[in-house]
Design a protein around this motif. Structure first.
Motif, PDB file in Angstrom:
ATOM      1  N   UNK A 298      19.970  53.768 -14.559  1.00  0.00           N
ATOM      2  CA  UNK A 298      21.182  53.203 -15.138  1.00  0.00           C
ATOM      3  C   UNK A 298      22.267  53.024 -14.088  1.00  0.00           C
TER       4      UNK A 298
ATOM      5  N   UNK B  90      16.932  59.129 -15.852  1.00  0.00           N
ATOM      6  CA  UNK B  90      17.673  58.084 -16.561  1.00  0.00           C
ATOM      7  C   UNK B  90      18.851  57.616 -15.733  1.00  0.00           C
ATOM      8  N   UNK B  91      19.557  58.583 -15.159  1.00  0.00           N
ATOM      9  CA  UNK B  91      20.760  58.262 -14.392  1.00  0.00           C
ATOM     10  C   UNK B  91      20.435  57.323 -13.243  1.00  0.00           C
TER      11      UNK B  91
ATOM     12  N   UNK C 299      28.095  58.778 -18.499  1.00  0.00           N
ATOM     13  CA  UNK C 299      27.952  57.463 -19.111  1.00  0.00           C
ATOM     14  C   UNK C 299      26.555  56.908 -18.903  1.00  0.00           C
ATOM     15  N   UNK C 300      25.888  57.344 -17.836  1.00  0.00           N
ATOM     16  CA  UNK C 300      24.607  56.748 -17.501  1.00  0.00           C
ATOM     17  C   UNK C 300      23.404  57.592 -17.904  1.00  0.00           C
ATOM     18  N   UNK C 301      23.628  58.584 -18.752  1.00  0.00           N
ATOM     19  CA  UNK C 301      22.499  59.366 -19.275  1.00  0.00           C
ATOM     20  C   UNK C 301      22.509  59.238 -20.796  1.00  0.00           C
TER      21      UNK C 301
ATOM     22  N   UNK D  36      19.139  53.454 -22.020  1.00  0.00           N
ATOM     23  CA  UNK D  36      19.534  54.756 -22.561  1.00  0.00           C
ATOM     24  C   UNK D  36      19.027  54.919 -23.991  1.00  0.00           C
TER      25      UNK D  36
ATOM     26  N   UNK E 243      30.546  58.852 -14.262  1.00  0.00           N
ATOM     27  CA  UNK E 243      29.311  58.116 -13.964  1.00  0.00           C
ATOM     28  C   UNK E 243      28.102  58.836 -14.529  1.00  0.00           C
ATOM     29  N   UNK E 244      28.064  60.153 -14.368  1.00  0.00           N
ATOM     30  CA  UNK E 244      26.888  60.879 -14.830  1.00  0.00           C
ATOM     31  C   UNK E 244      26.754  60.812 -16.349  1.00  0.00           C
TER      32      UNK E 244
ATOM     33  N   UNK F  18      17.434  63.856 -17.210  1.00  0.00           N
ATOM     34  CA  UNK F  18      18.744  63.207 -17.138  1.00  0.00           C
ATOM     35  C   UNK F  18      18.901  62.452 -15.829  1.00  0.00           C
TER      36      UNK F  18
END
Lengths: 238, 255
Positions: free
Chosen positions: A216, A212-213, B67-69, A173, B64-65, A209
């Motif tokens: 992650x 990245x998502x 925190x992970x972007x 991130x 989830x969305x 976004x």
């Protein structure tokens, strides 16, 4: 809706203007998500060794070993990564006498920054082991170094793997910050395409976004599963 | 390349003034979004606890969305792309807020110029981005805090005759909050550090001002070192508070 703009630029988001016709290092102009992953990968690789050293120094009983590590960990953890990047960006030319490419600058910053967090993970991992492990190892005649090398660290590092994966996620991130000083990674490709097209901001930023998502979330799920898996074999204190 | 250190310029005149204004703006943006993200985080956490599937799924997807972007991408999204999806009326309202607020004014002989006019679009966008990002983390912290209280506590208090709400109010939450407070404080520290990212959209906080000093006075190293010291002072103060709290209040939950 202008999703066609996203589809047209999708390969640019993924690997930038990368070409494989170069002689060395074979691939030129890597950008986009690939550059982010490369930065995160080498960042965590470097940070592992720095963090291991700093974490073990932090555990030392000699003050002249311990306190440099304390200062390093506290200072780095107390500042925003963006500030570290800027600071080093202007410091490097003063120290080295020539300016570094932005890619190397950010890589050094990621290693230094993540190293402090890894050091805390290492410290917590070592301290989480039962005290008896060290005592038994010392009692059977190993030196402190040997006990650490052969008894403590193999167990502690295995328990730390999920935390390392989490750190890798947050580093992934954080690679978005490299865009601020001009590394052509995923966020910056997004900015570029957004500025060029002007009408597809929503589609572009949702795509960025989601990209990245994707990385992650997969990694987070893996680390969660590993945590559950490893906790069965974990040696615990108390 | 030679570099002349000139630490003196940071101590007076415009650079010092700018850094001070940046510091104030950082505290403002961080405190406003801290309060908002606490509220939002509690709401998201409660959604997760309710027996309604839809709310649970919403809260799961939300945490989830966000925190992970990366926060930077979220900031760019809220600033560049959100007006494509947010209703025009809300956009107009956000722009109007800017005009509600008083212009430059003098208080105690000190001219307060730009720093008190915080409700511009950049500031609000920054607050929204920070709030949404941090609330996802806060929701997770609170949830794990409540889950770390053994289930038998709830069962026992139900058996004693407390209602569900009473059990939460008098038994679970007082214990859970004690556990939750230290991670929440460190979350707020993260929030202060993360607020530096708002410079990319032009919120005039500490990082923005440092880079302004850099570009106006050609003193990058001094400016960013000064910013570093300020951030470091904030974070050392906060971690000192956490240590004090842990020393006095932390309870060891026995299982």
């Amino acid at each position: 809706m202008h999703w066609n703009i996203v589809f047209d630029n999708f390969d640019y988001f993924l690997w930038g203007r990368a070409t494989v016709d170069g002689v060395f290092p074979f691939v030129h102009d890597v950008g986009g998500m690939a550059a982010g992953i490369i930065l995160a990968f080498f960042g965590i690789l470097g940070a592992f060794w720095i963090g291991l050293a700093a974490g073990l120094m932090r555990l030392s009983r000699r003050w002249w070993v311990k306190y440099p590590a304390v200062v390093y960990i506290e200072v780095i953890r107390g500042m925003p990564l963006l500030l570290l990047i800027f600071w080093f960006f202007f410091l490097a030319p003063v120290v080295l006498g020539k300016s570094l490419p932005a890619f190397s600058t950010t890589l050094v910053c990621f290693i230094v920054f993540t190293g402090a967090y890894v050091a805390e993970i290492v410290r917590a991992g070592v301290l989480a082991l039962p005290k008896g492990q060290m005592e038994a190892a010392r009692g059977s005649g190993l030196s402190r170094y040997q006990a650490m090398r052969y008894i403590i660290l193999p167990q502690a590092l295995r328990n730390m793997i999920p935390s390392f994966v989490n750190q890798f996620v947050s580093l992934t991130k954080d690679t978005s910050l490299a865009s601020v000083i001009g590394v052509n990674e995923l966020t910056r490709t997004g900015v570029q395409v957004d500025n060029r097209e002007m009408i597809a901001s929503f589609e572009i930023w949702i795509t960025i976004a989601l990209l990245y998502f994707l990385i992650c979330y997969v990694l987070t799920s893996i680390s969660r599963r590993m945590e559950a898996h490893l906790s069965r074999y974990q040696a615990r204190g108390r | 390349m030679s570099y002349n250190f000139n630490w003196k310029i940071m101590l007076s005149g415009e650079p010092a003034q700018w850094m001070w204004e940046g510091f104030v703006t950082t505290l403002q943006i961080a405190s406003i979004s801290l309060v908002c993200s606490m509220l939002l985080g509690i709401i998201i956490c409660v959604f997760r606890m309710t027996p309604f599937r839809l709310l649970q799924w919403f809260s799961l997807a939300y945490t989830e969305f966000f925190r992970n972007t990366p926060l930077l991408v979220q900031i760019f999204f809220w600033y560049n792309a959100s007006h494509f999806v947010i209703p025009t009326s809300i956009n107009k309202w956000m722009n109007a807020l800017y005009h509600w607020f008083p212009g430059p004014f003098t208080l105690f002989g000190h001219e307060f110029a730009g720093q008190w006019m915080l409700f511009n679009v950049e500031f609000i966008t920054g607050v929204i981005a920070l709030t949404v990002y941090t609330s996802a983390f806060i929701a997770e912290e609170i949830r794990s805090g409540i889950f770390s209280i053994p289930k038998t506590q709830l069962e026992a208090s139900r058996a004693v005759g407390l209602s569900f709400i009473q059990a939460y109010r008098y038994v679970i939450l007082p214990q859970a909050l004690r556990i939750v407070v230290p991670p929440l404080i460190s979350q707020s520290l993260n929030l202060i550090k993360n607020s530096s990212l708002c410079m990319v959209i032009g919120v005039t906080e500490l990082m923005f001002m440092a880079s302004q000093v850099e570009s106006y006075y050609g003193a990058p190293f001094e400016a960013f070192s000064a910013a570093l010291l300020i951030y470091l002072a904030i974070s050392l103060f906060v971690s000192f508070c956490i240590n004090m709290y842990n020393k006095h209040f932390l309870i060891q939950v026995s299982y």
